[in-house]
Design a protein around this motif. Structure first.
Motif, PDB file in Angstrom:
ATOM      1  N   ASP A  11       0.844  -1.198   0.000  1.00 39.50           N
ATOM      2  CA  ASP A  11       0.000   0.000   0.000  1.00 39.50           C
ATOM      3  C   ASP A  11       0.876   1.243   0.000  1.00 39.50           C
ATOM      4  N   PRO A  12       0.702   2.203  -0.847  1.00 38.34           N
ATOM      5  CA  PRO A  12      -0.380   2.474  -1.803  1.00 38.34           C
ATOM      6  C   PRO A  12      -0.084   1.959  -3.201  1.00 38.34           C
ATOM      7  N   GLY A  13       0.891   1.094  -3.345  1.00 36.99           N
ATOM      8  CA  GLY A  13       1.355   0.621  -4.646  1.00 36.99           C
ATOM      9  C   GLY A  13       2.843   0.911  -4.744  1.00 36.99           C
ATOM     10  N   GLN A  15       4.697   3.430  -5.529  1.00 36.97           N
ATOM     11  CA  GLN A  15       4.796   4.873  -5.705  1.00 36.97           C
ATOM     12  C   GLN A  15       5.608   5.426  -4.543  1.00 36.97           C
ATOM     13  N   SER A  56      -0.410   1.179  -8.914  1.00 35.91           N
ATOM     14  CA  SER A  56      -1.240   1.248  -7.708  1.00 35.91           C
ATOM     15  C   SER A  56      -1.523  -0.142  -7.162  1.00 35.91           C
ATOM     16  N   LYS A  57      -1.916  -0.177  -5.904  1.00 38.89           N
ATOM     17  CA  LYS A  57      -2.311  -1.427  -5.245  1.00 38.89           C
ATOM     18  C   LYS A  57      -3.436  -2.079  -6.040  1.00 38.89           C
ATOM     19  N   GLN A  59      -3.093  -3.638  -8.994  1.00 37.60           N
ATOM     20  CA  GLN A  59      -2.772  -3.801 -10.413  1.00 37.60           C
ATOM     21  C   GLN A  59      -1.906  -5.032 -10.632  1.00 37.60           C
TER      22      GLN A  59
END
Length: 84
Positions: A11-13, A15, A56-57, A59
Motif C-alpha cells: 500500500d499504496p502501490g 509509488q 497502484s495497489k 494492479q
C-alpha cells in the motif's frame, strides 16, 4: 530468464517510498530486472522508469529477471510486491 505475474499488494502501490525501496532491492542483485504493465516494459532498477508506470495497489504486473541470481531476485522482489 524467469518471469512471474503478480498483483501489487503493498500500500499504496509502487509509488514514492515503496518504489524507492523496490528499486534499492532490485539494485542489490546482479540480474537485470524489468517490469511489464500492458505494452510497457521498464528497467526496474530505475526509479524514473518505475514511477512512469504509476503502479497502484491491486494492479497486475509481470516481473522479469535475467541473470546469475535470478531465482533469488525473483523470489525476493515478488515477496516485496505482494507485501510479504
Amino acid at each position: 530468464m524467469l518471469e512471474k505475474e503478480v498483483v501489487i499488494a503493498v500500500d499504496p502501490g509502487l509509488q514514492a517510498r515503496p518504489a524507492a525501496q523496490f528499486v534499492q532491492k532490485a539494485n542489490s542483485f546482479s540480474s537485470e530486472v524489468f517490469i511489464e504493465k500492458g505494452s510497457k516494459r521498464i528497467n526496474a532498477k530505475s526509479i524514473m522508469g518505475l514511477m512512469s508506470l504509476a503502479l497502484s495497489k491491486g494492479q497486475r504486473i509481470t516481473l522479469i529477471v535475467d541473470g546469475g541470481d535470478e531465482e533469488e531476485a525473483l523470489q525476493e522482489l515478488v515477496g516485496f510486491v505482494e507485501g510479504k
